[in-house]
Design a protein around this motif. Structure first.
Motif, short mmCIF file in Angstrom:
data_model
loop_
_atom_site.label_atom_id
_atom_site.label_comp_id
_atom_site.label_asym_id
_atom_site.label_seq_id
_atom_site.Cartn_x
_atom_site.Cartn_y
_atom_site.Cartn_z
N ASP A 212 0.85 -1.19 0.00
CA ASP A 212 0.00 0.00 0.00
C ASP A 212 0.89 1.25 0.00
O ASP A 212 1.97 1.24 0.60
CB ASP A 212 -0.88 0.05 1.25
CG ASP A 212 -2.00 -0.97 1.24
OD1 ASP A 212 -2.29 -1.52 0.16
OD2 ASP A 212 -2.57 -1.22 2.31
N VAL A 213 0.41 2.31 -0.65
CA VAL A 213 1.11 3.59 -0.60
C VAL A 213 0.10 4.68 -0.23
O VAL A 213 -1.06 4.61 -0.60
CB VAL A 213 1.82 3.95 -1.93
CG1 VAL A 213 2.99 3.01 -2.18
CG2 VAL A 213 0.85 3.92 -3.10
N SER A 214 0.60 5.68 0.49
CA SER A 214 -0.26 6.74 1.01
C SER A 214 0.12 8.08 0.41
O SER A 214 1.30 8.38 0.21
CB SER A 214 -0.13 6.81 2.54
OG SER A 214 -0.81 7.94 3.06
N PHE A 215 -0.92 8.91 0.16
CA PHE A 215 -0.69 10.29 -0.23
C PHE A 215 -0.26 11.14 0.97
O PHE A 215 0.14 12.29 0.77
CB PHE A 215 -1.95 10.88 -0.87
CG PHE A 215 -2.19 10.42 -2.28
CD1 PHE A 215 -1.64 11.10 -3.35
CD2 PHE A 215 -2.95 9.28 -2.54
CE1 PHE A 215 -1.85 10.68 -4.65
CE2 PHE A 215 -3.17 8.85 -3.83
CZ PHE A 215 -2.62 9.56 -4.90
N ASP A 216 -0.33 10.59 2.17
CA ASP A 216 0.09 11.31 3.36
C ASP A 216 1.58 11.10 3.60
O ASP A 216 2.02 10.49 4.58
CB ASP A 216 -0.73 10.87 4.57
CG ASP A 216 -2.13 11.47 4.55
OD1 ASP A 216 -2.26 12.68 4.31
OD2 ASP A 216 -3.09 10.71 4.76
N ARG A 217 2.37 11.62 2.68
CA ARG A 217 3.83 11.61 2.77
C ARG A 217 4.37 12.51 1.67
O ARG A 217 3.70 12.75 0.65
CB ARG A 217 4.39 10.19 2.63
CG ARG A 217 4.02 9.50 1.33
CD ARG A 217 4.66 8.13 1.22
NE ARG A 217 4.29 7.49 -0.04
CZ ARG A 217 5.06 6.63 -0.70
NH1 ARG A 217 6.25 6.28 -0.22
NH2 ARG A 217 4.65 6.08 -1.84
N PRO A 218 5.58 13.03 1.84
CA PRO A 218 6.16 13.85 0.78
C PRO A 218 6.46 13.03 -0.47
O PRO A 218 6.60 11.80 -0.42
CB PRO A 218 7.47 14.36 1.41
CG PRO A 218 7.26 14.24 2.89
CD PRO A 218 6.40 13.02 3.06
N TYR A 219 6.55 13.73 -1.61
CA TYR A 219 7.10 13.11 -2.81
C TYR A 219 8.61 13.23 -2.76
O TYR A 219 9.17 14.32 -2.61
CB TYR A 219 6.59 13.80 -4.08
CG TYR A 219 5.17 13.45 -4.45
CD1 TYR A 219 4.86 12.19 -4.96
CD2 TYR A 219 4.15 14.37 -4.32
CE1 TYR A 219 3.56 11.86 -5.31
CE2 TYR A 219 2.84 14.06 -4.67
CZ TYR A 219 2.56 12.80 -5.17
OH TYR A 219 1.27 12.47 -5.51
N GLY A 220 9.29 12.09 -2.90
CA GLY A 220 10.74 12.12 -3.00
C GLY A 220 11.18 12.40 -4.41
O GLY A 220 10.38 12.57 -5.34
N LEU A 221 12.48 12.45 -4.63
CA LEU A 221 13.05 12.60 -5.97
C LEU A 221 12.53 11.48 -6.86
O LEU A 221 12.53 10.31 -6.47
CB LEU A 221 14.57 12.54 -5.88
CG LEU A 221 15.36 12.69 -7.19
CD1 LEU A 221 15.33 14.13 -7.67
CD2 LEU A 221 16.81 12.23 -6.99
N TYR A 222 12.07 11.82 -8.08
CA TYR A 222 11.58 10.79 -8.99
C TYR A 222 12.71 9.80 -9.28
O TYR A 222 13.81 10.20 -9.66
CB TYR A 222 11.06 11.43 -10.28
CG TYR A 222 10.57 10.39 -11.27
CD1 TYR A 222 9.42 9.67 -11.03
CD2 TYR A 222 11.30 10.12 -12.44
CE1 TYR A 222 8.98 8.69 -11.92
CE2 TYR A 222 10.86 9.16 -13.33
CZ TYR A 222 9.71 8.45 -13.07
OH TYR A 222 9.29 7.48 -13.95
N PRO A 223 12.47 8.48 -9.12
CA PRO A 223 13.57 7.53 -9.09
C PRO A 223 13.95 6.88 -10.41
O PRO A 223 14.82 6.01 -10.42
CB PRO A 223 13.03 6.45 -8.13
CG PRO A 223 11.55 6.43 -8.38
CD PRO A 223 11.19 7.86 -8.66
#
Length: 515
Positions: free
Chosen positions: A230-241
């Motif tokens: 699962d992934v949450s929108f309640d977190r920062p976006y990191g550098l696109y990998p």
């Protein structure tokens, strides 16, 4: 910017700010202009907005990853409480600084603005930052932040729909290295009738987001293609990998790398465009008020309700442009976040494809999955093929088609490097009226040949569905500030190309009825 817009606002205070005074000059356009690109009845909102002064400084200047190869920038980072918000509604902006230090937030609307790419809407702060907790991995590897807001922003009534970037900048020197920056990103949506609805692919931004330490739907110990994470929108976006290391992707998802050139180009030419997130397409209501729906960039993850909504608007007469690749590949159901907010967590629930062999192959290799979606080929006009990662030239197959009018293209003419990073192929042979307008070979992994196909087919009410068959379509429309050209597997797009621009004008003019 007038004095009211420049005022600084403290934590948790609701905000209202006036728009800047409109400049007298009309929007500038480049050499790819087609006469009267927007419909005669279109709203002038976007033209008027882009006549206002653009910002001379809106990009990230001082950014760093915490470690080589990492995606996190903990000196300052943040996220928003909602993917999209209407004027008059409020959105929380969460920020963490490490070490604790003061910071400001500048809100910019991305667009054309005489070539500058963004307009400064308001400055917030300064605020006293603090270091907020990085959540441990929960069930299904979930990282879900529960940070306190730095500020609650009420969207002013005169902020038009668009993609907004909040630039976070430290103002003290607690780190000993000067100031550091990062972005947060959110969409302002509206409900007005418009010619074009541009859907941002933010489900896919989040699926690939690896913040804080290699955490995405692709990084589970069981493997990178299963339904386990699962992934949450309640977190920062990191550098696109992937593809490149563009420092402007800190905090901005995939907007600046895969999607911004299209929004910039549409606004440059005065098209009547409004914006939405994937989560705004769970019903057909918003798009049914528009003439054109656009899927943009890398639009891989769709809740099944999005699929059903886009089917309904097509059948009601809305034109569909898939200026995207790898679109409608995975069923990605939403669920509520920790505090009951809707649409804050998603996962890879299963493949689209119905009973087609590609869906069956994905299930054999990576399943079992709890969900299966319909065959996306009957919506897009082509399918996600496996393997799909690579690149190639976009080769004209039907130069006599109206979409090629004015391009001078002949059968076999190629637009170099336009196909990639992912694409579509294998069009349904029994889809009534479907035409293959471009086709060719992409090299998967740079070595293995794979066939891609661009298509167009008629809808039931004198509308049409176009599939460009590449994530990189908008790379050849414009080269705005803050954007870098991607490359993958020894292939790369070349940037603005008058043939791609003219094809897109032809499609849009036909779709909005301005020719």
């Amino acid at each position: 910017m007038n004095a009211k817009s420049d005022r600084q606002i403290s934590r948790r205070q609701a905000l209202q700010c006036a728009a800047a005074t409109s400049a007298a000059a009309a929007v500038s356009v480049s050499s790819d202009t087609v006469a009267n690109p927007a419909s005669e009845t279109a709203s002038s909102l976007i033209r008027d907005e882009n006549a206002k002064a653009g910002a001379t400084d809106w990009q990230l200047t001082r950014v760093r990853a915490d470690r080589p190869g990492g995606v996190r920038s903990s000196a300052i980072e943040g996220y928003c409480s909602r993917q999209s918000v209407r004027a008059g509604e409020s959105i929380d902006i969460m920020v963490s600084t490490d070490p604790p230090q003061e910071f400001i937030i500048e809100i910019f609307r991305s667009g054309y603005y005489g070539g500058r790419g963004a307009r400064r809407m308001v400055q917030l702060g300064p605020f006293q930052g603090r270091t907020q907790e990085v959540p441990s991995r929960g069930e299904r590897q979930l990282r879900e932040c529960r940070w306190d807001p730095a500020v609650t922003l009420t969207i002013p009534d005169d902020w038009p729909s668009g993609v907004y970037l909040g630039r976070l900048t430290t103002t003290s020197d607690a780190s000993g290295f000067g100031y550091w920056q990062n972005y947060v990103v959110f969409i302002v949506r509206d409900d007005r009738p418009a010619d074009i609805l541009l859907q941002c692919s933010d489900n896919t931004w989040q699926a690939y987001n690896q913040w804080p330490d290699g955490d995405s739907v692709y990084t589970h110990p069981k493997g990178n293609q299963g339904p386990w994470a699962d992934v949450s929108f309640d977190r920062p976006y990191g550098l696109y990998p992937q593809i490149f290391e563009n420092p402007q992707t800190f905090g901005s998802g995939e907007w600046l790398c895969f999607e911004f050139p299209l929004g910039y180009w549409l606004e440059q030419h005065g098209y009547d465009v409004t914006y939405c997130s994937n989560s705004d397409m769970l019903t057909p209501d918003r798009a049914s008020k528009c003439k054109v729906f656009i899927s943009n960039g890398h639009d891989e993850y769709w809740d099944i309700r999005q699929f059903q909504s886009v089917q309904q608007i097509r059948d009601a007469g809305v034109n569909l442009l898939f200026l995207s690749g790898n679109s409608v590949c995975w069923v990605s159901p939403y669920r509520k976040g920790f505090d009951g907010r809707d649409h804050r967590i998603l996962f890879r629930g299963g493949p689209y494809g119905g009973d087609h062999r590609w869906a069956e192959q994905r299930e054999r290799e990576h399943g079992p999955f709890p969900h299966r979606g319909p065959d996306e080929g009957y919506l897009i006009g082509a399918r996600n093929v496996d393997p799909v990662n690579g690149g190639g030239d976009w080769v004209c197959a039907r130069p006599e088609h109206w979409m090629f009018e004015g391009t001078g293209m002949k059968r076999g003419d190629a637009i170099p490097g336009l196909v990639g990073w992912e694409y579509h192929g294998d069009p349904p042979s029994d889809l009534p009226g479907l035409e293959v307008v471009a086709e060719g070979t992409a090299l998967q992994g740079g070595t293995n040949p794979q066939q891609w196909t661009a298509t167009i087919y008629p809808g039931p009410k004198n509308n049409f569905v176009f599939n460009a068959s590449t994530i990189w379509w908008c790379q050849d429309l414009a080269s705005p500030p803050g954007h870098w050209l991607p490359w993958s597997h020894w292939s790369r797009p070349h940037g603005p190309d008058d043939r791609v621009q003219r094809i897109t004008h032809n499609l849009l003019r036909r779709a909005i009825g301005s020719q």
